[in-house]
Motif scaffolding. Structure first.
Motif, PDB file in Angstrom:
ATOM      1  N   ASP A  34       0.851  -1.183   0.000  1.00 48.00           N
ATOM      2  CA  ASP A  34       0.000   0.000   0.000  1.00 48.00           C
ATOM      3  C   ASP A  34       0.899   1.250   0.000  1.00 48.00           C
ATOM      4  O   ASP A  34       2.124   1.143   0.102  1.00 48.00           O
ATOM      5  N   GLU A  35       0.306   2.405  -0.141  1.00 44.87           N
ATOM      6  CA  GLU A  35       1.090   3.650  -0.213  1.00 44.87           C
ATOM      7  C   GLU A  35       1.920   3.879   1.040  1.00 44.87           C
ATOM      8  O   GLU A  35       3.040   4.366   0.967  1.00 44.87           O
ATOM      9  N   GLU A  36       1.378   3.516   2.200  1.00 47.44           N
ATOM     10  CA  GLU A  36       2.120   3.693   3.449  1.00 47.44           C
ATOM     11  C   GLU A  36       3.408   2.875   3.446  1.00 47.44           C
ATOM     12  O   GLU A  36       4.465   3.348   3.841  1.00 47.44           O
ATOM     13  N   ASP A  39       5.890   4.384   0.971  1.00 48.21           N
ATOM     14  CA  ASP A  39       6.511   5.562   1.579  1.00 48.21           C
ATOM     15  C   ASP A  39       7.572   5.162   2.587  1.00 48.21           C
ATOM     16  O   ASP A  39       8.641   5.768   2.671  1.00 48.21           O
TER      17      ASP A  39
END
Length: 100
Positions: A34-36, A39
């Motif tokens: 996921d984006e988290e 990142d």
């Protein structure tokens, strides 16, 4: 009674080995990013999933498979000198025991 929850593979390139094993084993697939998580990887200096040093492969049932970039012998020796404990099976293969 003991049961397998996680199996960890030390390897040079976790992403490609994880994809191979996921394709070879019925019902397993590489866990999605996921984006988290993307990142977090970027904040650690990694460009994304392809150079992730720890890749998870999972199934609805069965143990989770983790593919981790291996530690060199020097790293293991240094960690043992710092107090780490290394378990080995009767053939000398190292393993970890996690107590939940």
């Amino acid at each position: 009674m003991a049961r397998l929850r996680d199996v960890v593979f030390d390897c040079r390139h976790p992403a490609s080995l994880a994809r191979f094993r996921a394709a070879a084993l019925d019902g397993y697939e590489v866990a999605p990013y996921d984006e988290e998580e993307l990142d977090r990887l970027r904040s650690l200096g990694f460009s994304g999933p392809e150079d992730d040093p720890s890749v998870l492969v999972e199934a609805a049932s069965g143990p989770r498979l983790f593919f981790n970039q291996d530690l060199t012998g020097d790293s293991v020796e240094r960690l043992v000198a710092l107090g780490a404990r290394v378990l080995a099976d009767p053939e000398g293969n190292e393993f970890c025991l996690v107590i939940p």
